[in-house]
Design an enzyme around this catalytic site. Structure first.
Site, PDB file in Angstrom:
ATOM      1  N   ARG A 178       0.824  -1.216   0.000  1.00 25.22           N
ATOM      2  CA  ARG A 178       0.000   0.000   0.000  1.00 25.22           C
ATOM      3  C   ARG A 178       0.857   1.265   0.000  1.00 25.22           C
ATOM      4  NH1 ARG A 178      -3.371  -2.188   4.933  1.00 25.22           N
ATOM      5  NH2 ARG A 178      -1.202  -2.564   5.455  1.00 25.22           N
ATOM      6  N   ARG A 218       0.043 -16.150   2.708  1.00 29.61           N
ATOM      7  CA  ARG A 218      -1.147 -16.863   3.159  1.00 29.61           C
ATOM      8  C   ARG A 218      -1.930 -17.340   1.948  1.00 29.61           C
ATOM      9  NH1 ARG A 218       0.956 -17.386   7.234  1.00 29.61           N
ATOM     10  NH2 ARG A 218       0.364 -16.734   9.326  1.00 29.61           N
ATOM     11  N   HIS A 231       3.185 -25.388   4.690  1.00 23.03           N
ATOM     12  CA  HIS A 231       3.334 -24.195   5.565  1.00 23.03           C
ATOM     13  C   HIS A 231       4.616 -24.381   6.392  1.00 23.03           C
ATOM     14  CE1 HIS A 231       0.814 -20.807   7.467  1.00 23.03           C
ATOM     15  NE2 HIS A 231       2.097 -20.587   7.703  1.00 23.03           N
ATOM     16  N   GLU A 285      -5.904 -24.995   4.466  1.00 16.84           N
ATOM     17  CA  GLU A 285      -4.920 -25.953   5.002  1.00 16.84           C
ATOM     18  C   GLU A 285      -5.549 -26.814   6.098  1.00 16.84           C
ATOM     19  OE1 GLU A 285      -1.601 -23.572   6.281  1.00 16.84           O
ATOM     20  OE2 GLU A 285      -1.421 -22.651   4.320  1.00 16.84           O
ATOM     21  N   ASP A 324       3.778 -22.599  -0.426  1.00 18.37           N
ATOM     22  CA  ASP A 324       3.986 -23.054   0.955  1.00 18.37           C
ATOM     23  C   ASP A 324       2.689 -22.980   1.739  1.00 18.37           C
ATOM     24  OD1 ASP A 324       5.716 -23.910   3.124  1.00 18.37           O
ATOM     25  OD2 ASP A 324       5.348 -21.923   3.987  1.00 18.37           O
TER      26      ASP A 324
HETATM   27  P1  NDP Z   1       5.564  -7.256   7.745  1.00 18.30           P
HETATM   28  O1  NDP Z   1       4.457  -6.683   8.556  1.00 18.30           O
HETATM   29  O2  NDP Z   1       6.963  -6.879   8.058  1.00 18.30           O
HETATM   30  O3  NDP Z   1       5.304  -6.930   6.195  1.00 18.30           O
HETATM   31  C1  NDP Z   1       4.067  -7.046   5.574  1.00 18.30           C
HETATM   32  C2  NDP Z   1       4.112  -6.214   4.294  1.00 18.30           C
HETATM   33  O4  NDP Z   1       2.899  -6.420   3.580  1.00 18.30           O
HETATM   34  C3  NDP Z   1       4.249  -4.724   4.572  1.00 18.30           C
HETATM   35  O5  NDP Z   1       5.356  -4.207   3.876  1.00 18.30           O
HETATM   36  C4  NDP Z   1       2.916  -4.130   4.120  1.00 18.30           C
HETATM   37  O6  NDP Z   1       3.113  -2.858   3.495  1.00 18.30           O
HETATM   38  C5  NDP Z   1       2.388  -5.167   3.136  1.00 18.30           C
HETATM   39  N1  NDP Z   1       0.926  -5.208   3.172  1.00 18.30           N
HETATM   40  C6  NDP Z   1       0.143  -5.373   4.258  1.00 18.30           C
HETATM   41  N2  NDP Z   1      -1.146  -5.326   3.920  1.00 18.30           N
HETATM   42  C7  NDP Z   1      -1.190  -5.116   2.585  1.00 18.30           C
HETATM   43  C8  NDP Z   1      -2.247  -4.940   1.664  1.00 18.30           C
HETATM   44  N3  NDP Z   1      -3.532  -4.978   2.039  1.00 18.30           N
HETATM   45  N4  NDP Z   1      -1.930  -4.740   0.370  1.00 18.30           N
HETATM   46  C9  NDP Z   1      -0.624  -4.697  -0.032  1.00 18.30           C
HETATM   47  N5  NDP Z   1       0.414  -4.853   0.806  1.00 18.30           N
HETATM   48  C10 NDP Z   1       0.138  -5.049   2.111  1.00 18.30           C
HETATM   49  O7  NDP Z   1       5.368  -8.825   7.837  1.00 18.30           O
HETATM   50  P2  NDP Z   1       6.426  -9.989   7.570  1.00 18.30           P
HETATM   51  O8  NDP Z   1       7.218  -9.668   6.358  1.00 18.30           O
HETATM   52  O9  NDP Z   1       7.117 -10.341   8.824  1.00 18.30           O
HETATM   53  O10 NDP Z   1       5.406 -11.200   7.256  1.00 18.30           O
HETATM   54  C11 NDP Z   1       4.481 -11.105   6.201  1.00 18.30           C
HETATM   55  C12 NDP Z   1       3.506 -12.275   6.254  1.00 18.30           C
HETATM   56  O11 NDP Z   1       4.174 -13.487   5.939  1.00 18.30           O
HETATM   57  C13 NDP Z   1       2.882 -12.584   7.617  1.00 18.30           C
HETATM   58  O12 NDP Z   1       1.804 -11.710   7.914  1.00 18.30           O
HETATM   59  C14 NDP Z   1       2.439 -14.012   7.461  1.00 18.30           C
HETATM   60  O13 NDP Z   1       1.113 -14.075   6.965  1.00 18.30           O
HETATM   61  C15 NDP Z   1       3.391 -14.577   6.412  1.00 18.30           C
HETATM   62  N6  NDP Z   1       4.301 -15.558   6.995  1.00 18.30           N
HETATM   63  C16 NDP Z   1       4.343 -16.830   6.474  1.00 18.30           C
HETATM   64  C17 NDP Z   1       5.176 -17.791   7.029  1.00 18.30           C
HETATM   65  C18 NDP Z   1       5.260 -19.163   6.474  1.00 18.30           C
HETATM   66  O14 NDP Z   1       5.698 -20.082   7.182  1.00 18.30           O
HETATM   67  N7  NDP Z   1       4.877 -19.391   5.233  1.00 18.30           N
HETATM   68  C19 NDP Z   1       5.997 -17.510   8.207  1.00 18.30           C
HETATM   69  C20 NDP Z   1       5.938 -16.125   8.620  1.00 18.30           C
HETATM   70  C21 NDP Z   1       5.106 -15.213   8.041  1.00 18.30           C
HETATM   71  P3  NDP Z   1       1.967  -1.715   3.531  1.00 18.30           P
HETATM   72  O15 NDP Z   1       1.524  -1.612   4.942  1.00 18.30           O
HETATM   73  O16 NDP Z   1       2.653  -0.531   2.973  1.00 18.30           O
HETATM   74  O17 NDP Z   1       0.871  -2.212   2.629  1.00 18.30           O
END
Ligand code: NDP
Length: 310
Positions: A174, A231, A278, A260, A255
């Site tokens: 965003r 996700r 996952h 799931e 992943d």
């Molecule tokens: P962060 O909060 O550091 O980063 C999330 C990013 O997503 C931000 O830069 C944000 O930018 C962007 N974002 C959030 N909402 C939106 C939206 N509606 N549209 C576009 N961009 C969006 O999180 P992490 O990087 O630590 O983790 C991200 C996700 O990874 C977790 O929430 C989790 O769901 C997933 N995950 C998966 C794992 C796995 O095992 N597969 C393990 C760990 C995490 P902005 O706010 O500018 O939009």
């Protein structure tokens, strides 16, 4: 008085041994029928709950825990934790940020290589005694364009790794990040058009639901590869299956899935799909660090009471 804690999801192995002596632990039965009776018995006394990001804190469960004060969850995703209910009830929600970033970024790179170089297909061939028979060539990853949907902590860790593969990097989220040198796109479609690999690493939940849809697949194109380590809900899964079957995109490394641990047969049948359960943060090192956070979050919350009891 003992503090009652509910164990509602699978946790790293270092969690329970550290808590057994300080709290009265109750394991939620997996069977729905058993869980109902169990909650009727102990639900009223539960003050803390341990869970993980995938299992979450279902609404029905929260309503059976009227005295719940804290949810300590293993993982960083909060989409399954019912944050609005927790906030309305004043329940503290604590997760495990920071400790899994590097491994999830590694996991994304692993899926990018596995899909583009057809590693799993090649491995299946060797095990089946087929060596190179009917094995198409893979495609180069080095130098290809990477689009990152969600340049947060994990997205940035991925970008660092991709730079070593000489990949030009672009991103969408965003907000534009003024501190990074990567090209910003104001929509997912525009990002996909400019990408050979599109990696999804935004949080789940309603704001990102089905954000990666048919239009995005068509923008990514027949040579494009989708990797999802964020996700499952973010990707329109039936449309993804159609796009893969029709060759509208080249391959997918997933992943995370929509429902799931259910895996649609259509995905299992596709050679150009690499599936992991996952598992992107699934290293011993990270899981133990996550477990320690889960423990520390709970101990910190009840610190004053526990000191009084010591
Ligand atoms: P962060 O909060 O550091 O980063 C999330 C990013 O997503 C931000 O830069 C944000 O930018 C962007 N974002 C959030 N909402 C939106 C939206 N509606 N549209 C576009 N961009 C969006 O999180 P992490 O990087 O630590 O983790 C991200 C996700 O990874 C977790 O929430 C989790 O769901 C997933 N995950 C998966 C794992 C796995 O095992 N597969 C393990 C760990 C995490 P902005 O706010 O500018 O939009």
């Amino acid at each position: 008085m003992a503090i009652d804690i509910l164990i509602a999801g699978r946790l790293p192995p270092n969690v329970l041994p550290q808590l057994e002596k300080r709290f009265r632990l109750h394991q939620l039965p997996e069977e729905r029928n058993e869980a109902g009776a169990f909650l009727q018995q102990v639900g009223g006394s539960i003050r803390g709950m341990l869970t993980n990001a995938a299992q979450g804190a279902p609404e029905q469960l929260l309503s059976a825990l009227p005295k719940l004060e804290i949810i300590s969850s293993s993982g960083v995703g909060t989409d399954a934790l019912n944050m609005d209910i927790a906030e309305a009830r004043g329940i503290s929600v604590r997760t495990t940020p920071g400790v899994l970033t590097e491994d999830v970024a590694d996991g994304a790179i692993a899926l990018m290589l596995a899909t583009s170089r057809r590693l799993m297909q090649a491995e299946r061939n060797v095990r089946a005694g087929r060596w190179l028979k009917d094995l198409p060539l893979g495609n180069r990853m080095t130098g290809k364009r990477l689009g990152i949907l969600g340049l947060g902590k994990i997205g940035q860790a991925l970008a660092k790794r991709a730079a070593a593969f000489d990949m030009p990097i672009a991103y969408h989220q965003r907000n534009r990040n003024p501190d990074v040198p990567y090209a910003y796109h104001d929509s997912v479609v525009s990002l996909a058009e400019a990408s050979d690999f599109l990696v999804v690493i935004v949080p789940g939940g309603p704001a990102t639901e089905n954000m990666v849809d048919g239009k995005v697949f068509d923008a990514l194109g027949p040579e494009g590869i989708l990797v999802n380590v964020g996700r499952g809900s973010t990707v329109d899964q039936p449309e993804l299956i159609r796009a893969l079957e029709q060759g509208r995109i080249r391959a997918a490394g997933l992943d995370v899935l929509a429902d799931e641990p259910h895996v649609p047969d259509a995905l299992l049948e596709l050679e150009n799909v690499v599936l992991t359960p996952h598992y992107a943060s699934g290293t011993t090192e990270t899981r133990l660090a996550m477990g320690q956070r889960v423990v520390d979050n709970l101990l910190e919350y009840f610190e004053a009471e526990l000191q009084g009891a010591d």
